[in-house]
Design an enzyme around this catalytic site. Structure first.
Site, PDB file in Angstrom:
ATOM      1  N   HIS A 268       0.849  -1.193   0.000  1.00 24.11           N
ATOM      2  CA  HIS A 268       0.000   0.000   0.000  1.00 24.11           C
ATOM      3  C   HIS A 268       0.884   1.243   0.000  1.00 24.11           C
ATOM      4  O   HIS A 268       1.931   1.248   0.634  1.00 24.11           O
ATOM      5  CB  HIS A 268      -0.919   0.019   1.231  1.00 24.11           C
ATOM      6  N   ASP A 325      -8.001  -5.651   0.109  1.00 22.42           N
ATOM      7  CA  ASP A 325      -8.466  -6.539  -0.959  1.00 22.42           C
ATOM      8  C   ASP A 325      -8.031  -7.987  -0.783  1.00 22.42           C
ATOM      9  O   ASP A 325      -8.502  -8.862  -1.506  1.00 22.42           O
ATOM     10  CB  ASP A 325      -7.965  -6.027  -2.312  1.00 22.42           C
TER      11      ASP A 325
HETATM   12  N1  CMC Z   1       4.178  -7.595  -4.818  1.00 20.74           N
HETATM   13  C1  CMC Z   1       5.523  -7.531  -5.035  1.00 20.74           C
HETATM   14  N2  CMC Z   1       6.259  -6.409  -4.887  1.00 20.74           N
HETATM   15  C2  CMC Z   1       5.610  -5.303  -4.503  1.00 20.74           C
HETATM   16  C3  CMC Z   1       4.230  -5.292  -4.249  1.00 20.74           C
HETATM   17  C4  CMC Z   1       3.508  -6.488  -4.424  1.00 20.74           C
HETATM   18  N3  CMC Z   1       2.183  -6.537  -4.214  1.00 20.74           N
HETATM   19  N4  CMC Z   1       3.849  -4.045  -3.881  1.00 20.74           N
HETATM   20  C5  CMC Z   1       4.958  -3.304  -3.902  1.00 20.74           C
HETATM   21  N5  CMC Z   1       6.030  -4.057  -4.265  1.00 20.74           N
HETATM   22  C6  CMC Z   1       7.432  -3.603  -4.359  1.00 20.74           C
HETATM   23  C7  CMC Z   1       7.652  -2.811  -5.617  1.00 20.74           C
HETATM   24  O1  CMC Z   1       8.065  -3.638  -6.688  1.00 20.74           O
HETATM   25  C8  CMC Z   1       8.733  -1.840  -5.194  1.00 20.74           C
HETATM   26  O2  CMC Z   1       9.965  -2.539  -5.200  1.00 20.74           O
HETATM   27  P1  CMC Z   1      11.327  -1.754  -5.560  1.00 20.74           P
HETATM   28  O3  CMC Z   1      11.490  -0.705  -4.486  1.00 20.74           O
HETATM   29  O4  CMC Z   1      12.357  -2.821  -5.504  1.00 20.74           O
HETATM   30  O5  CMC Z   1      11.144  -1.169  -6.908  1.00 20.74           O
HETATM   31  C9  CMC Z   1       8.389  -1.545  -3.727  1.00 20.74           C
HETATM   32  O6  CMC Z   1       7.651  -2.699  -3.278  1.00 20.74           O
HETATM   33  C10 CMC Z   1       7.523  -0.312  -3.533  1.00 20.74           C
HETATM   34  O7  CMC Z   1       6.379  -0.438  -4.369  1.00 20.74           O
HETATM   35  P2  CMC Z   1       5.756   0.748  -5.215  1.00 20.74           P
HETATM   36  O8  CMC Z   1       5.136   0.197  -6.446  1.00 20.74           O
HETATM   37  O9  CMC Z   1       6.754   1.859  -5.372  1.00 20.74           O
HETATM   38  O10 CMC Z   1       4.640   1.222  -4.203  1.00 20.74           O
HETATM   39  P3  CMC Z   1       3.417   2.144  -4.562  1.00 20.74           P
HETATM   40  O11 CMC Z   1       3.086   2.876  -3.335  1.00 20.74           O
HETATM   41  O12 CMC Z   1       3.695   2.940  -5.774  1.00 20.74           O
HETATM   42  O13 CMC Z   1       2.246   1.094  -4.945  1.00 20.74           O
HETATM   43  C11 CMC Z   1       0.503  -0.490  -4.684  1.00 20.74           C
HETATM   44  C12 CMC Z   1       1.276   0.669  -4.051  1.00 20.74           C
HETATM   45  C13 CMC Z   1      -0.717  -0.792  -3.832  1.00 20.74           C
HETATM   46  C14 CMC Z   1       0.033  -0.061  -6.083  1.00 20.74           C
HETATM   47  C15 CMC Z   1       1.401  -1.730  -4.785  1.00 20.74           C
HETATM   48  O14 CMC Z   1       1.793  -2.146  -3.496  1.00 20.74           O
HETATM   49  C16 CMC Z   1       0.771  -2.888  -5.544  1.00 20.74           C
HETATM   50  O15 CMC Z   1       0.855  -2.934  -6.785  1.00 20.74           O
HETATM   51  N6  CMC Z   1       0.086  -3.851  -4.831  1.00 20.74           N
HETATM   52  C17 CMC Z   1      -0.652  -4.921  -5.493  1.00 20.74           C
HETATM   53  C18 CMC Z   1      -2.012  -4.413  -5.943  1.00 20.74           C
HETATM   54  C19 CMC Z   1      -2.981  -4.212  -4.787  1.00 20.74           C
HETATM   55  O16 CMC Z   1      -3.133  -5.055  -3.933  1.00 20.74           O
HETATM   56  N7  CMC Z   1      -3.675  -3.050  -4.803  1.00 20.74           N
HETATM   57  C20 CMC Z   1      -4.697  -2.738  -3.798  1.00 20.74           C
HETATM   58  C21 CMC Z   1      -4.324  -1.551  -2.966  1.00 20.74           C
HETATM   59  S1  CMC Z   1      -5.394  -1.367  -1.507  1.00 20.74           S
HETATM   60  C22 CMC Z   1      -6.989  -1.006  -2.156  1.00 20.74           C
HETATM   61  C23 CMC Z   1      -7.068   0.371  -2.626  1.00 20.74           C
HETATM   62  O17 CMC Z   1      -7.307   1.277  -1.805  1.00 20.74           O
HETATM   63  O18 CMC Z   1      -6.931   0.585  -3.828  1.00 20.74           O
END
Ligand code: CMC
Length: 391
Positions: A268, A325
């Site tokens: 998140h 989720d």
């Molecule tokens: N699986 C594997 N790696 C992950 C995941 C994951 N679910 N989430 C984040 N990471 C890694 C990402 O690859 C990055 O690694 P690095 O620093 O080596 O590049 C690091 O963790 C930080 O991630 P980010 O993408 O920069 O984080 P963000 O804040 O931009 O994205 C997120 C947040 C929710 C989009 C992401 O965690 C994700 O894609 N999760 C899976 C989808 C999901 O479950 N979404 C529902 C969110 S909660 C409901 C809502 O309110 O929408």
């Protein structure tokens, strides 16, 4: 042009001032208008929480009764909208339909945007009709006749009734399940400046009508990184069940930077600890499965996957925990909601939050049109080349 700060994904930009929802991502705290999510989930109803978000305070008994009666009064949909629905291809995704239908509401009820009536009534119409539209989309997708709401049912009971009742097998209403649906929608009702809410505010800031702004919110919610994650989680768990993938295999795939796959329902932007909504949702899984006397193998798979991820250094180092989720799809599946309707369920829940945020923005004296800047990285200047001279 002045100094422009580059902030990808607006991770460090406060785009508005808001008195609606408070989050502390380090401690895993979520409060609506100061009330802890745990207390609301235990004691409130979705309608009351919607009132709280939009109006700022919990309603007294007479206000709540008035609003509940109005929600029932507004629950019918213009019959012509049914024809509109029926012309979508049968395989159309319900989120695409809902977004289009919400925008179409403006054409079917043009008097509402002239603000001749109290804006609060418009909000209630929307909250009531979006639920009816969602149930109708499901019925039409099954080729069944649509079911009218009943005036003696509450908001949540009416949804289950419109979704599942039919003249051959009448739906047996269970109070426990109605309560579970209340909790599900309370947990989704607002979440400060998430992608879809930010979309509603940005689109609304151009002074477009409320319906168009909310339709944009629904489109934004559809994405698998946002609200679409609940559908993606179940699809991930189902494929593990079907293909026999182990948690370790799935985790390795999620860690592989050459593979775009992510562990769905994990991570998140704001929470760097367990999502407080996911804690409540996990408990609800057990409760709903027990009420319905169901044993879902996907729950065991989900719990095994969670444990394996929480014990993995990659997830620990990046503070990746289950989000709302991760367990919500198991609850919805047990209720009989089809997978492609999961994100629609999120949208119905988030509607009061979008409305509250749109209203706050519209009333904010500091509100300006949303117009972020950029850091330009293209060519500086070059002379036009006639087409015959281009290489
Ligand atoms: N699986 C594997 N790696 C992950 C995941 C994951 N679910 N989430 C984040 N990471 C890694 C990402 O690859 C990055 O690694 P690095 O620093 O080596 O590049 C690091 O963790 C930080 O991630 P980010 O993408 O920069 O984080 P963000 O804040 O931009 O994205 C997120 C947040 C929710 C989009 C992401 O965690 C994700 O894609 N999760 C899976 C989808 C999901 O479950 N979404 C529902 C969110 S909660 C409901 C809502 O309110 O929408």
């Amino acid at each position: 042009t002045g100094h422009i700060t580059f902030d990808p994904g607006f991770a460090n930009t406060g785009s508005c001032q808001s008195a609606i929802t408070f989050m502390d991502g380090e401690k895993g705290i979520l409060r609506y208008r100061g009330y802890p999510i745990e207390q609301l989930a235990e004691k409130s109803t979705f309608v009351e929480t919607a009132y709280l978000l939009i109006n700022g305070n919990l309603p007294d008994r007479s206000a709540l009764t008035r609003k509940s009666v109005m929600l029932n009064d507004f629950s019918l949909l213009h019959e012509d909208m049914k024809a509109f629905y029926q012309n979508f291809p049968s395989k159309a995704h319900p989120m695409g339909i809902l977004s289009a239908m919400l925008n179409a509401l403006r054409s079917f009820y043009p008097e509402l945007i002239d603000l001749e009536e109290d804006l609060n009534q418009t909000f209630l119409r929307l909250i009531s009709k979006v639920r009816t539209m969602a149930a109708m989309a499901y019925k039409i997708s099954r080729g069944h006749a649509t079911v009218y709401p009943r005036s003696d049912y509450s908001y949540c009971a009416n949804f289950l009734h419109m979704m599942f009742d039919n003249p051959v097998i009448p739906y047996q209403m269970k109070d426990d399940l109605v309560q579970a649906l209340n909790v599900f929608w309370i947990l989704h009702a607002d979440h400060e400046q998430n992608c879809s809410t930010a979309a509603v505010r940005v689109v609304g800031s151009g002074k477009v009508n409320l319906y168009a702004a909310l339709s944009a919110g629904i489109s934004a919610l559809w994405g698998p990184l946002h609200g679409g994650a609940n559908q993606a989680v179940i699809q991930m768990l189902e494929s593990m069940h079907r293909e026999g993938f182990t948690p370790a295999q799935v985790i390795e795939k999620a860690k592989d930077k050459d593979d775009p796959f992510r562990l769905m329902g994990f991570g998140h932007r704001v929470y760097k600890t367990y999502d407080p909504r996911a804690k409540i949702m996990k408990k609800m899984c057990d409760k709903v499965l027990a009420i319905l006397n169901i044993k879902d193998p996907l729950l065991d798979i989900a719990m095994g996957l969670e444990e394996a991820a929480l014990n993995d250094t990659y997830f620990q180092d990046k503070n990746l925990y289950p989000n709302v989720d991760f367990y919500s799809g198991i609850v919805l599946r047990a209720m009989g909601i089809p997978t492609n309707m999961f994100t629609v369920m999120f949208a119905i829940g988030r509607l009061p939050g979008w409305i509250a945020q749109w209203r706050e923005d519209a009333l904010d004296p500091n509100q300006r049109i949303s117009r972020p800047r950029q850091v330009y990285t293209g060519e500086t200047i070059r002379d036009y080349i006639p087409i015959g001279d281009r290489k």
